[in-house]
Scaffold this active site. Structure first.
Site, PDB file in Angstrom:
ATOM      1  N   ARG A  52      45.122  37.970  46.988  1.00 40.75           N
ATOM      2  CA  ARG A  52      45.139  39.038  46.326  1.00 40.75           C
ATOM      3  C   ARG A  52      43.910  39.027  47.262  1.00 40.75           C
ATOM      4  NH1 ARG A  52      44.235  39.593  40.660  1.00 40.75           N
ATOM      5  NH2 ARG A  52      43.980  37.383  40.655  1.00 40.75           N
ATOM      6  N   ASP A  54      41.342  40.550  49.955  1.00 43.26           N
ATOM      7  CA  ASP A  54      40.039  41.733  49.602  1.00 43.26           C
ATOM      8  C   ASP A  54      40.251  42.806  50.568  1.00 43.26           C
ATOM      9  OD1 ASP A  54      38.493  40.607  47.353  1.00 43.26           O
ATOM     10  OD2 ASP A  54      37.657  39.316  48.158  1.00 43.26           O
ATOM     11  N   ARG A 200      35.240  32.671  52.701  1.00 40.46           N
ATOM     12  CA  ARG A 200      34.223  33.205  53.721  1.00 40.46           C
ATOM     13  C   ARG A 200      32.782  32.221  53.501  1.00 40.46           C
ATOM     14  NH1 ARG A 200      35.210  39.241  51.802  1.00 40.46           N
ATOM     15  NH2 ARG A 200      32.787  39.270  52.396  1.00 40.46           N
TER      16      ARG A 200
END
Lengths: 249, 249
Positions: A52, A54, A200
């Site tokens: 999923r 972002d 990230r």
């Protein structure tokens, strides 16, 4: 009505979307895809994705499954969906029939991401929203070496978003390769699964190493601290690409 | 006021522009750059480019010259222009002081272009407006071989736009290389200068070869005909990138 389970390999430019998942506040990739499925079949069809992603995160090889009324061939499926997906920057690269037991999410045994940094003084033109612009010079080799401190099975709490819903912070990182190609630095990571924002947060931390502010030992210390505040900042969403998913069989 | 002549190497995403040159009907790259020069210097400064790219054509290494009031260093020049160029997808990659005799256009001895084709069934996402989408399979090797028929000094009337303002249709093509890289086909061309639409007309013709409709001999025949109607269609602007300019000294 009998249905056929389909595995779709999907590419998208994440910039205009609120992320993969349906949300109140804007268009999601899932909504674009489910609307195309509705236009193609006349049925409301739910989709499940391997990851999923972002808001602003891209995909080169997202994998999605869904159940569609029978008697449609693979070419009609992908071409029909691509026709109805316009003008969204979403494309079905491949459509394959799979057994009902296949789950894009649960059957996945490996996910890989690429994080793109453009490291140059000049602002981005073609790569706006497609890569992280870092103007200060980064040493890709130092980033690669420091990244090796993260390989293996660890408690990745230091690289986990506050909102992360995973039951355990334990993950096994199989690969972390940092490569330079002209003004571009690409970080390739591979694992069975990742915590929310893990890639990230790892890249944001390695950028400190690339800039000469942190050493490889600092990265190992941050990992061992099991505390988000010990690691570096979160790199922006626009540099992240969900590349591929592996399944057994 | 004494001025310094500058050579600027400029990158731009051509999609939102009417082309390099000022026009009544929309924003040009030249206008964006001259407005940035005005904001930086308070002066109306004219710019001259090595190649006046058409609407939708991109540049990775356009070269521009202009005369700017003295006492500004190269870093202040490029950073100042990049600051004022926002939010246009135009960036100054390099700013260098050059003698007043330098002309971005007249001093150029070689120009190179790259034409990008994405050859796949699925529509484009990331590459929308950045490459020519060709869904039917193309044979890059056949395109490369046929392209060699165009090398050398010829009357390129068959590949010249009706609006072309060049005095002579004689041009010398130094290189034409067609390479495949996964789903992408890149055409690299190099010459002192080109006729209007010459690269796009050559690529449009070679695409017929790639699709198996034309042979290398057909390309040679089209060239020898010296008649635009004998060659293939014009490939779209969005695939064309002005890559670099060479100067003597």
């Amino acid at each position: 009505m009998t249905t056929q389970r389909w595995k779709l390999t999907v590419e998208y430019d994440g910039s205009p979307f609120v992320g993969w998942q349906w949300q109140e506040n804007g268009m999601s990739v899932q909504q674009a895809l489910e609307e195309a499925l509705f236009k193609l079949t006349g049925q409301e069809i739910r989709t499940t994705a391997a990851g999923r992603t972002d808001a602003g995160v891209h995909a080169r090889g997202q994998v999605v499954h869904c159940d569609v009324p029978k008697n449609r061939d693979a070419k009609a499926m992908s071409e029909g969906l691509n026709f109805h997906l316009k003008p969204h920057p979403v494309a079905v690269l491949q459509a394959e029939m799979v057994p009902d037991s296949f789950s894009a999410r649960m059957s996945a045994v490996e996910r890989s991401y690429c994080y793109r940094i453009i490291n140059r003084a000049a602002p981005l033109t073609f790569e706006q929203n497609r890569a992280w612009w870092v103007a200060r010079p980064l040493k890709a080799k130092a980033m690669h070496e420091a990244a090796q401190a993260l390989i293996g099975t660890h408690d990745f709490t230091s690289f986990r978003a506050a909102e992360c819903q995973a039951k355990s912070p334990l993950k096994t990182l199989d690969e972390f390769k940092v490569e330079q190609d002209g003004e571009e630095i690409r970080c390739y990571v591979r694992a069975r699964s990742f915590l929310h924002h893990q890639v990230r947060n790892m890249v944001g931390t390695l950028a400190l190493v690339g800039a000469g502010k942190w050493s490889k030992a600092d990265v190992a210390t941050a990992l061992a601290a099991c505390n988000r505040a010990s690691a570096g900042p979160t790199a922006p969403a626009c540099g992240l690409y969900f590349m591929a998913v592996k399944y057994t069989d």
